[in-house]
Scaffold this motif. Structure first.
Motif, PDB file in Angstrom:
ATOM      1  N   UNK A  72       2.943  -1.866   6.907  1.00  0.00           N
ATOM      2  CA  UNK A  72       3.762  -2.586   5.791  1.00  0.00           C
ATOM      3  C   UNK A  72       3.068  -2.461   4.425  1.00  0.00           C
ATOM      4  N   UNK A  73       1.733  -2.701   4.021  1.00  0.00           N
ATOM      5  CA  UNK A  73       1.097  -2.675   2.877  1.00  0.00           C
ATOM      6  C   UNK A  73       1.202  -1.150   2.461  1.00  0.00           C
ATOM      7  N   UNK A  74       1.094  -0.209   3.555  1.00  0.00           N
ATOM      8  CA  UNK A  74       1.401   1.190   2.857  1.00  0.00           C
ATOM      9  C   UNK A  74       2.764   1.222   2.482  1.00  0.00           C
ATOM     10  N   UNK A  75       3.731   0.767   2.939  1.00  0.00           N
ATOM     11  CA  UNK A  75       5.248   1.039   2.485  1.00  0.00           C
ATOM     12  C   UNK A  75       5.295   0.205   1.344  1.00  0.00           C
ATOM     13  N   UNK A  76       4.754  -0.811   1.125  1.00  0.00           N
ATOM     14  CA  UNK A  76       4.670  -1.922  -0.192  1.00  0.00           C
ATOM     15  C   UNK A  76       4.139  -0.890  -1.143  1.00  0.00           C
ATOM     16  N   UNK A  77       3.047  -0.276  -1.042  1.00  0.00           N
ATOM     17  CA  UNK A  77       2.351   0.364  -2.084  1.00  0.00           C
ATOM     18  C   UNK A  77       3.346   1.588  -2.464  1.00  0.00           C
ATOM     19  N   UNK A 112      -0.157   7.999  -2.319  1.00  0.00           N
ATOM     20  CA  UNK A 112      -0.891   8.400  -0.881  1.00  0.00           C
ATOM     21  C   UNK A 112      -2.354   7.662  -0.787  1.00  0.00           C
ATOM     22  N   UNK A 113      -3.138   8.021  -1.945  1.00  0.00           N
ATOM     23  CA  UNK A 113      -4.527   7.734  -1.595  1.00  0.00           C
ATOM     24  C   UNK A 113      -4.459   6.310  -1.713  1.00  0.00           C
ATOM     25  N   UNK A 114      -4.088   5.742  -2.660  1.00  0.00           N
ATOM     26  CA  UNK A 114      -3.836   3.848  -2.833  1.00  0.00           C
ATOM     27  C   UNK A 114      -3.364   3.497  -1.062  1.00  0.00           C
ATOM     28  N   UNK A 115      -2.354   4.030  -0.691  1.00  0.00           N
ATOM     29  CA  UNK A 115      -1.602   3.464   0.294  1.00  0.00           C
ATOM     30  C   UNK A 115      -2.563   3.624   1.575  1.00  0.00           C
TER      31      UNK A 115
END
Length: 193
Positions: A106-111, A130-133
């Motif tokens: 979910x954090x990946x999707x949010x970022x 993608x690197x941040x996620x």
């Protein structure tokens, strides 16, 4: 510095706009189809490399990035969570469900939604996205919950996973740019107004 501050000022508006997308029938239909694709890719589109068994490489990021780009952070976060839960529900026997890993997705999707929604797509933006996620969702959060299942220290597991996930996230950025630009050129998905 000004553009950095402006980027953060736009985040509340991105959430409001993304929430409005959930009220449109056409948006919900497209999101549901991409959710189904995310579930299928989450179940069958992953593979583990023999030299690094602590990482799954797959393409479940692609429907998430498309949702993030066209429908925003709220939609991509909700679909990331639902996609992981549904992948578990329909998964072959032997799969285990960990709510913490779902939170990482979910954090990946949010970022992804915050960085990609209502922004011009480019290799730098998609790569940073993608690197941040990957760092915040896939590495920091998911590694912690995976660490509970293995006899390695958190740092060891983090480094094993980072050695493969960071380069893979850069490749993901390139794939996202090619797919989104192809969808835009073909006029397949339009921003729903």
């Amino acid at each position: 510095m000004d553009s950095f501050v402006n980027f953060f000022k736009k985040i509340p508006g991105k959430f409001a706009s993304s929430a409005k997308e959930l009220g449109k029938v056409q948006s919900i239909a497209i999101i549901a189809m991409l959710l189904a694709l995310r579930v299928i890719l989450g179940m069958f589109g992953n593979f583990v490399l023999a030299f690094n068994p602590y990482v799954k490489i797959g393409f479940r990021f692609l429907p998430m990035a498309i949702i993030a780009y066209y429908f925003g952070p709220l939609c991509s976060m909700v679909v990331a969570g639902l996609g992981d839960v549904l992948s578990y529900v329909f998964a072959p026997p032997g799969a285990s469900f960990t709510p913490g890993i779902t939170a990482g997705y979910m954090v990946e999707g949010l970022i992804m939604g915050i960085i990609l929604y209502n922004e011009k797509i480019g290799f730098v933006r998609a790569g940073i996205c993608q690197v941040c996620a990957t760092i915040f969702g896939g590495l920091a959060i998911n590694t912690y919950f995976i660490y509970m299942f293995y006899g390695l220290t958190y740092f060891q597991l983090f480094m094993f996973r980072a050695s493969l996930l960071i380069p893979w996230s850069i490749v993901q950025g390139f794939i996202i740019v090619f797919i989104v630009k192809a969808l835009n050129r073909a006029n397949v998905l339009k921003r729903v107004s």
